[in-house]
Write a protein that holds these residues in place. Structure first.
Motif, PDB file in Angstrom:
ATOM      1  N   SER B 559      62.063  14.681  54.493  1.00 43.54           N
ATOM      2  CA  SER B 559      62.279  15.453  55.548  1.00 43.54           C
ATOM      3  C   SER B 559      61.443  16.417  56.043  1.00 43.54           C
ATOM      4  CB  SER B 559      63.766  16.064  55.638  1.00 43.54           C
ATOM      5  OG  SER B 559      63.477  17.306  55.181  1.00 43.54           O
ATOM      6  N   THR B 560      61.584  16.865  57.290  1.00 43.36           N
ATOM      7  CA  THR B 560      60.492  17.791  57.769  1.00 43.36           C
ATOM      8  C   THR B 560      61.273  19.175  57.925  1.00 43.36           C
ATOM      9  OG1 THR B 560      60.860  17.005  59.979  1.00 43.36           O
ATOM     10  CG2 THR B 560      58.956  16.339  59.055  1.00 43.36           C
ATOM     11  N   ASP B 561      62.614  19.328  57.466  1.00 44.96           N
ATOM     12  CA  ASP B 561      63.345  20.521  57.251  1.00 44.96           C
ATOM     13  C   ASP B 561      62.530  21.495  56.949  1.00 44.96           C
ATOM     14  OD1 ASP B 561      65.305  19.378  58.513  1.00 44.96           O
ATOM     15  OD2 ASP B 561      66.423  19.256  56.812  1.00 44.96           O
ATOM     16  N   HIS B 562      62.740  22.822  57.248  1.00 51.75           N
ATOM     17  CA  HIS B 562      61.940  24.117  56.548  1.00 51.75           C
ATOM     18  C   HIS B 562      62.928  24.846  55.984  1.00 51.75           C
ATOM     19  CE1 HIS B 562      62.779  25.620  60.586  1.00 51.75           C
ATOM     20  NE2 HIS B 562      62.805  26.542  60.001  1.00 51.75           N
ATOM     21  N   VAL B 563      62.423  26.000  55.219  1.00 49.56           N
ATOM     22  CA  VAL B 563      63.463  27.027  54.808  1.00 49.56           C
ATOM     23  C   VAL B 563      63.787  28.044  55.527  1.00 49.56           C
ATOM     24  CG1 VAL B 563      63.981  28.280  52.725  1.00 49.56           C
ATOM     25  CG2 VAL B 563      62.628  26.192  52.389  1.00 49.56           C
ATOM     26  N   ASP B 564      64.732  28.341  56.100  1.00 51.27           N
ATOM     27  CA  ASP B 564      65.125  29.652  56.625  1.00 51.27           C
ATOM     28  C   ASP B 564      66.600  29.852  56.888  1.00 51.27           C
ATOM     29  OD1 ASP B 564      65.466  31.714  58.285  1.00 51.27           O
ATOM     30  OD2 ASP B 564      64.878  30.921  60.304  1.00 51.27           O
ATOM     31  N   ILE B 565      66.709  30.715  55.571  1.00 47.66           N
ATOM     32  CA  ILE B 565      68.173  31.251  55.066  1.00 47.66           C
ATOM     33  C   ILE B 565      68.443  32.586  55.611  1.00 47.66           C
ATOM     34  CG2 ILE B 565      69.673  31.489  53.405  1.00 47.66           C
ATOM     35  CD1 ILE B 565      68.461  29.097  51.696  1.00 47.66           C
ATOM     36  N   SER B 566      69.347  32.690  56.274  1.00 50.29           N
ATOM     37  CA  SER B 566      69.670  34.059  56.803  1.00 50.29           C
ATOM     38  C   SER B 566      70.688  34.871  56.221  1.00 50.29           C
ATOM     39  CB  SER B 566      69.907  33.957  58.488  1.00 50.29           C
ATOM     40  OG  SER B 566      70.297  35.175  59.002  1.00 50.29           O
ATOM     41  N   LEU B 567      70.467  36.005  55.812  1.00 47.51           N
ATOM     42  CA  LEU B 567      71.524  36.706  55.442  1.00 47.51           C
ATOM     43  C   LEU B 567      72.156  37.389  56.490  1.00 47.51           C
ATOM     44  CD1 LEU B 567      73.294  38.269  53.279  1.00 47.51           C
ATOM     45  CD2 LEU B 567      71.284  39.954  53.065  1.00 47.51           C
ATOM     46  N   GLU B 568      73.297  36.644  57.055  1.00 49.32           N
ATOM     47  CA  GLU B 568      74.081  36.986  58.373  1.00 49.32           C
ATOM     48  C   GLU B 568      74.640  38.262  58.481  1.00 49.32           C
ATOM     49  OE1 GLU B 568      72.433  34.691  60.395  1.00 49.32           O
ATOM     50  OE2 GLU B 568      74.224  34.376  61.527  1.00 49.32           O
ATOM     51  N   SER B 569      75.630  38.511  57.421  1.00 49.53           N
ATOM     52  CA  SER B 569      76.409  39.881  57.222  1.00 49.53           C
ATOM     53  C   SER B 569      76.920  40.047  55.891  1.00 49.53           C
ATOM     54  CB  SER B 569      77.642  39.573  58.186  1.00 49.53           C
ATOM     55  OG  SER B 569      78.491  38.667  57.683  1.00 49.53           O
ATOM     56  N   VAL B 570      76.790  41.372  55.872  1.00 47.19           N
ATOM     57  CA  VAL B 570      77.463  41.883  54.479  1.00 47.19           C
ATOM     58  C   VAL B 570      78.767  42.842  54.838  1.00 47.19           C
ATOM     59  CG1 VAL B 570      76.991  43.434  52.572  1.00 47.19           C
ATOM     60  CG2 VAL B 570      75.296  42.088  53.494  1.00 47.19           C
ATOM     61  N   LEU B 669      66.555  22.982  55.066  1.00 47.86           N
ATOM     62  CA  LEU B 669      66.256  22.664  53.643  1.00 47.86           C
ATOM     63  C   LEU B 669      67.134  23.667  52.895  1.00 47.86           C
ATOM     64  CD1 LEU B 669      62.584  22.620  52.536  1.00 47.86           C
ATOM     65  CD2 LEU B 669      64.270  20.852  52.808  1.00 47.86           C
ATOM     66  N   VAL B 670      68.104  23.006  52.011  1.00 52.07           N
ATOM     67  CA  VAL B 670      68.916  23.757  51.094  1.00 52.07           C
ATOM     68  C   VAL B 670      68.091  24.443  49.962  1.00 52.07           C
ATOM     69  CG1 VAL B 670      70.960  22.733  51.574  1.00 52.07           C
ATOM     70  CG2 VAL B 670      69.500  21.819  49.690  1.00 52.07           C
ATOM     71  N   MET B 671      68.395  25.649  49.599  1.00 53.44           N
ATOM     72  CA  MET B 671      67.554  26.128  48.564  1.00 53.44           C
ATOM     73  C   MET B 671      68.474  27.247  47.675  1.00 53.44           C
ATOM     74  SD  MET B 671      64.381  24.732  48.506  1.00 53.44           S
ATOM     75  CE  MET B 671      63.285  26.197  47.653  1.00 53.44           C
ATOM     76  N   PRO B 672      68.005  27.544  46.620  1.00 58.27           N
ATOM     77  CA  PRO B 672      68.571  28.419  45.839  1.00 58.27           C
ATOM     78  C   PRO B 672      68.598  29.978  46.544  1.00 58.27           C
ATOM     79  CG  PRO B 672      66.937  27.354  44.369  1.00 58.27           C
ATOM     80  CD  PRO B 672      66.814  26.905  45.816  1.00 58.27           C
ATOM     81  N   LEU B 673      69.791  30.728  46.531  1.00 62.04           N
ATOM     82  CA  LEU B 673      69.758  31.889  46.909  1.00 62.04           C
ATOM     83  C   LEU B 673      69.326  32.948  45.903  1.00 62.04           C
ATOM     84  CD1 LEU B 673      73.358  31.612  48.640  1.00 62.04           C
ATOM     85  CD2 LEU B 673      70.817  31.278  49.855  1.00 62.04           C
ATOM     86  N   ILE B 674      68.214  33.742  46.018  1.00 60.82           N
ATOM     87  CA  ILE B 674      67.742  34.569  45.354  1.00 60.82           C
ATOM     88  C   ILE B 674      67.765  35.995  45.773  1.00 60.82           C
ATOM     89  CG2 ILE B 674      65.699  35.282  43.844  1.00 60.82           C
ATOM     90  CD1 ILE B 674      65.049  31.931  44.685  1.00 60.82           C
ATOM     91  N   ILE B 675      68.678  36.957  45.368  1.00 57.23           N
ATOM     92  CA  ILE B 675      69.145  38.064  45.943  1.00 57.23           C
ATOM     93  C   ILE B 675      68.807  39.143  45.243  1.00 57.23           C
ATOM     94  CG2 ILE B 675      71.032  39.316  47.083  1.00 57.23           C
ATOM     95  CD1 ILE B 675      72.381  36.212  46.764  1.00 57.23           C
ATOM     96  N   ARG B 676      68.018  40.092  45.917  1.00 48.77           N
ATOM     97  CA  ARG B 676      67.661  41.276  45.090  1.00 48.77           C
ATOM     98  C   ARG B 676      68.674  42.549  45.544  1.00 48.77           C
ATOM     99  NH1 ARG B 676      62.001  43.523  45.293  1.00 48.77           N
ATOM    100  NH2 ARG B 676      62.203  44.023  47.420  1.00 48.77           N
ATOM    101  N   ILE B 677      69.288  42.963  44.771  1.00 48.97           N
ATOM    102  CA  ILE B 677      70.365  44.069  45.007  1.00 48.97           C
ATOM    103  C   ILE B 677      69.671  45.557  44.753  1.00 48.97           C
ATOM    104  CG2 ILE B 677      72.762  45.026  44.735  1.00 48.97           C
ATOM    105  CD1 ILE B 677      73.314  42.232  43.786  1.00 48.97           C
ATOM    106  N   ASN B 678      69.666  46.285  45.799  1.00 47.94           N
ATOM    107  CA  ASN B 678      69.277  47.654  45.260  1.00 47.94           C
ATOM    108  C   ASN B 678      70.177  48.686  45.480  1.00 47.94           C
ATOM    109  OD1 ASN B 678      66.136  46.994  45.410  1.00 47.94           O
ATOM    110  ND2 ASN B 678      66.568  46.552  47.563  1.00 47.94           N
ATOM    111  N   TYR B 679      70.445  49.207  44.339  1.00 44.69           N
ATOM    112  CA  TYR B 679      71.690  50.327  44.350  1.00 44.69           C
ATOM    113  C   TYR B 679      71.222  51.834  44.632  1.00 44.69           C
ATOM    114  CZ  TYR B 679      73.575  46.540  41.595  1.00 44.69           C
ATOM    115  OH  TYR B 679      74.038  45.065  40.886  1.00 44.69           O
ATOM    116  N   ILE B 680      72.462  52.296  44.813  1.00 48.56           N
ATOM    117  CA  ILE B 680      72.322  53.680  45.426  1.00 48.56           C
ATOM    118  C   ILE B 680      71.509  54.649  44.377  1.00 48.56           C
ATOM    119  CG2 ILE B 680      74.556  54.675  44.566  1.00 48.56           C
ATOM    120  CD1 ILE B 680      74.941  55.927  47.363  1.00 48.56           C
TER     121      ILE B 680
END
Lengths: 165, 769
Positions: B559-570, B669-680
């Motif tokens: 495919s010609t899909d691309h990766v754009d995964i948005s963190l929509e809300s928390v 494109l489906v891809m793994p979600l890699i999330i960095r969490i920055n704590y207080i």
């Protein structure tokens, strides 16, 4: 009806089968403060070098050309801006050269600012290198006022497009 | 009736949603060929796998006065296929330069392309290229019937060539060597006008057998300039006659050193074979001396090469020649470089060391380098590969200085082209059909090799973020990786950059290095000296790793899909402890810290006293009650609650933070979600969620993280490993991502306006004197 066209007398381009990139990317944003467009254009140093080598008199290398006022003007005016033009209401918009960056990974960036223009519709012609590399394909990413990136593709059959600022 | 209709609708929606969920994770059997006796379901050669053999004996002459190449060859072709062959197909690549070549005809042109004289000259350049075939006959001199279709030659056999049978025949030909600097080409000559000398880099120079296999029958697609070659393996015995002052490097081992090299040169060559650093066989001084004397006599260099798919050579009186040994799997490999003085000081310093490093590193990740020599030849502006020998650019300026860009360009092209020995010279994929199978895989290992050559090497391709510009946005004029070589939009990004990036992502993010490296090496071992196809690669990578990668191949290669995964809300949630002391204190804190309306704040200042403040009879129960006070009833009820839920109290009082993160797949494109969490408390951690989270919902997914500490920010793809094309929507709270122009403005004072730093140093040194 016969059309007459005038040639620009530049020297001879080579054509080889090295691994050229055949792609230029531009980023563009309208800055309300100056009422102007801020533009960066990324090209392959290899592609540009090959063209400049043949088109610029006494050309040695991109590194030396980019510190030579005459040669940098030739590169920006006669090569880069020949392939990236903006007009508004059928009037050409002047683009001012701001600077460059030459990276070791084979990419070269040129930065331009436009004269003052209205935040209305513009026409962008982005056929950079298309006359030399038939596979050339360019892409413009316009960041609109909502901070959303809108992408426009340019290729040999579609060299210009209208963009509402 | 109504009830059953609802049931039906629910069932339909379930089926629909299941089907949608299956689009990106559907298995790729429908896209790849069914396994068979030649190529099995594990991705390995099948029990009846076969391939043809083509052996060559050739006599070649370079006419240095006319720049003509003349040759005669005897081809012995062995049919190992189960099929009888009524005709044979050969490739005539030089016909790309013939006046009737399709290559020029199929170029799309507009008048805008004729804007300057150079473009016009190129369009009308007149050069009489292409093979001039003089004779095709059997070994006893009987002419064979043949037919030429542009870049393909068919020889019609009197009797079909049966399974296991061989046929030998002769071809005599010549052609005008192309001026590579004028008409281009992967090979040709470069002319040095001042001294009237030539460097010949000669390749695709003889009629070569096409591949006949179980996939394509005869692979006789026309050579249009892009899709390179696919060739059968064979043994070569080649004699090349050149001016006697020429130095010549070629595919294979030199057979007649005693009659070609001087005593000193032979001694140096022997020394080089034992040295782990470069030794000159022909020095710069010797090459310079040869440049002046244009010998009229000739010498014949003889080479043998076993189990190779092609043969190429380079010849010039300008050549400096150095060599060193490197050992792979207990076998010696002689690494060599041939270059003119114009290549120095870069070439004498780096080329041969780069060859040795490339052979070593590729052997580690793929298969042991099997050939006795590996050669890098300096050839201005290009990079092109052949078995054991490649032609590489990277030329310093005439004053001997060079920029860092030139240095990295030279390093990169040598690693890349030497690396092609593995893909496709050894792992012999069909370049004319699938460019990515050699260029993409090679670019991937090139990246690994560059990173082992110098820490933080500025690799052009490989890191995920470098492909983002290409992949994002309008897809109307880009093609999937799985596109025939001649039909690809954007050759470099499509066939080199994107597959190299995809493999990097597989290695670093999806599979992990251990699983990936094992599977990748398994593919290389299975298909060395054979003809693999994409399906063999896809199947082997899964078979050897136990990782279902069909979703990855489907997305990245088809495919010609691309990766754009948005963190929509928390959204933040905390458990209600039910303890009135805790909960009412929390409510009070919330109430005390909530935003206040400006008018209320002003009124507090300007209204000295309200009526109810003056008149005690105004405030009733509602006005007087303290909402946040813990009363006896609260305490009693909590005591009862504790009795009922004693076992859950620890969890309820754990003070955990519940964060619900909502993601949207914008790019496709489906891809793994890699999330960095920055704590207080200024600590951070990275959580990795496999791509399969998207398997039932391909557009929107959510995930709840139960954390011990409060979070100040989340960042998706913090290590830039998924090629996400829009980083702006990756953060919570949103972080402004500066444009290139913004970055440029910020660092304008540091703008690199310096000249080539070596030239500047020269001026510094001059001042010092």
């Amino acid at each position: 009806m016969k059309h007459i066209f005038t040639l620009i007398f530049l020297s001879f381009h080579t054509l080889n089968f090295a691994h050229e990139t055949y792609f230029a990317f531009a980023e563009m944003e309208y800055d309300d403060k100056c009422s102007c467009l801020e533009i960066s254009i990324k090209v392959s140093s290899h592609d540009l070098n090959e063209i400049a080598e043949n088109d610029i008199e006494n050309y040695k290398s991109l590194e030396s050309a980019l510190i030579d006022k005459k040669q940098i003007k030739e590169i920006t005016d006669d090569i880069i801006l020949q392939g990236f033009q903006i007009s508004q209401a059928k009037k050409f918009t002047q683009l001012f050269y701001e600077g460059f960056e030459l990276n070791n990974d084979g990419n070269c960036y040129f930065f331009f600012r436009s004269e003052e223009i209205d935040p209305e519709t513009i026409n962008v012609r982005f056929d950079l290198f298309m006359g030399i590399y038939t596979d050339q394909q360019n892409k413009l990413i316009y960041r609109n006022s909502n901070d959303i990136n809108v992408t426009y593709g340019f290729f040999i059959f579609k060299r210009q497009t209208d963009i509402k600022l | 009736m109504k009830y059953s209709q609802i049931l039906l609708l629910v069932s339909f929606l379930f089926v629909l949603s299941s089907a949608q969920g299956q689009k990106k994770f559907a298995q790729i059997e429908e896209l790849i060929p069914t396994p068979n006796e030649y190529r099995n379901a594990a991705g390995a050669p099948g029990h009846n796998y076969y391939q043809q053999q083509a052996d060559y004996k050739m006599n070649i002459v370079i006419d240095d006065a006319t720049q003509m190449l003349k040759g005669d060859e005897v081809i012995t072709y062995t049919n190992n296929s189960p099929d009888a062959l009524g005709y044979l197909w050969l490739q005539l690549d030089q016909n790309l330069f013939s006046k009737t070549s399709d290559t020029k005809l199929i170029q799309v042109e507009k008048m805008e392309d004729f804007r300057d004289i150079s473009q016009l000259k190129r369009k009308i350049f007149d050069y009489d290229g292409g093979f001039k075939i003089e004779d095709i006959s059997s070994l006893n001199g009987v002419n064979l019937r043949y037919s030429i279709n542009k870049t393909m030659l068919r020889i019609d056999l009197d009797k079909p060539l049966k399974t296991g049978a061989s046929i030998s025949f002769k071809i005599k030909w010549w052609y005008n060597i192309n001026d590579r600097m004028a008409v281009g080409g992967r090979s040709g000559y470069e002319y040095f006008e001042k001294e009237d000398n030539y460097i010949y880099t000669v390749a695709q120079f003889f009629p070569r057998m096409c591949v006949y296999d179980d996939v394509s029958g005869w692979q006789n697609k026309q050579f249009l300039g892009r899709g390179e070659f696919t060739l059968p393996f064979g043994n070569y015995d080649v004699s090349i006659t050149v001016p006697s002052d020429h130095v010549l490097g070629a595919t294979g081992e030199l057979q007649n050193t005693s009659s070609i090299l001087s005593g000193d040169q032979r001694k140096r060559l022997e020394q080089a074979k034992k040295s782990d650093s470069p030794v000159f066989i022909v020095t710069e001084e010797e090459a310079k001396a040869s440049e002046v004397d244009h010998s009229k006599s000739t010498k014949t260099w003889k080479f043998k090469a076993l189990n190779v798919r092609d043969f190429a050579f380079a010849s010039s009186r300008k050549f400096i020649w150095d060599a060193q040994n490197t050992t792979v799997g207990g076998k010696d490999v002689l690494c060599m470089s041939y270059y003119p003085k114009e290549g120095n000081p870069l070439w004498e310093r780096y080329s041969t060391k780069l060859v040795a490093h490339t052979v070593q590193t590729y052997s580690k990740y793929t298969v042991d380098y099997p050939y006795p020599v590996a050669i890098s030849v300096h050839s201005k502006s290009i990079g092109m590969e052949y078995p054991m020998i490649c032609f590489n650019g990277g030329r310093p300026e005439p004053d001997g200085t060079y920029s860092e860009r030139t240095k990295y360009g030279m390093w990169g092209v040598i690693i890349h082209e030497v690396g092609h020995n593995f893909f496709p010279m050894i792992i012999n994929s069909d370049e004319r059909q699938w460019t990515w199978m050699d260029e993409g895989l090679n670019t991937f290992v090139q990246y690994l090799t560059e990173q082992e050559w110098e820490r933080d090497y500025p690799s052009r391709r490989g890191p995920a973020y470098k492909i983002a510009d290409y992949m994002k946005g309008d897809k109307s004029n880009i093609s999937p990786i799985m596109t025939n070589s001649e039909s690809i939009w954007q050759f470099g990004n499509n066939a080199y950059g994107k597959p190299a990036t995809a493999l990097n992502i597989l290695r670093e993010t999806v599979m992990g290095r251990e699983l990936f490296d094992y599977a990748f090496k398994t593919y290389c071992e299975r298909w060395k000296f054979k003809h693999p196809t994409p399906a063999d690669f896809f199947r082997t990578m899964e078979d050897a790793s136990a990782v279902d990668l069909d979703w990855f191949w489907r997305g990245w290669f088809y495919s010609t899909d691309h990766v754009d995964i948005s963190l929509e809300s928390v959204k933040l949630f905390q458990l209600n402890t039910q303890n009135p002391i805790t909960e009412k204190a929390f409510q009070k804190e919330q109430n005390d810290t909530k935003d206040e309306f400006k008018g209320d704040l002003e009124n507090k200042k300007t209204i000295k006293e309200t009526i109810n403040e003056k008149d005690a009879g105004i405030d009733d129960f509602y006005a007087k009650r303290d909402l946040f006070k813990v009363d006896k009833l609260d305490e009693f009820e909590y005591t009862q609650f504790v009795k009922r839920n004693n076992q859950n109290l620890e969890l309820l009082n754990s003070e955990k933070f519940f964060y619900e993160l909502n993601f949207k797949n914008i790019g496709g494109l489906v891809m793994p979600l890699i999330i960095r969490i920055n704590y207080i408390d200024e600590t951070s951690e990275i959580i990795r969620i496999p791509a399969e989270i998207w398997r039932r919902s391909e557009v929107d997914v959510s995930k709840v993280f139960i954390l011990d500490k409060e979070v100040v920010s989340f960042r998706l793809d913090p290590l830039l490993e998924t090629a996400d094309t829009d980083l702006y929507n990756n953060s919570w709270p949103r972080e402004l991502i500066p444009s290139r122009y913004d970055l440029f403005k910020q660092q304008k004072m540091r703008n690199r306006r310096d000249e080539n730093p070596m030239q500047r140093q020269k001026r510094v040194d001059e001042l010092g004197n």
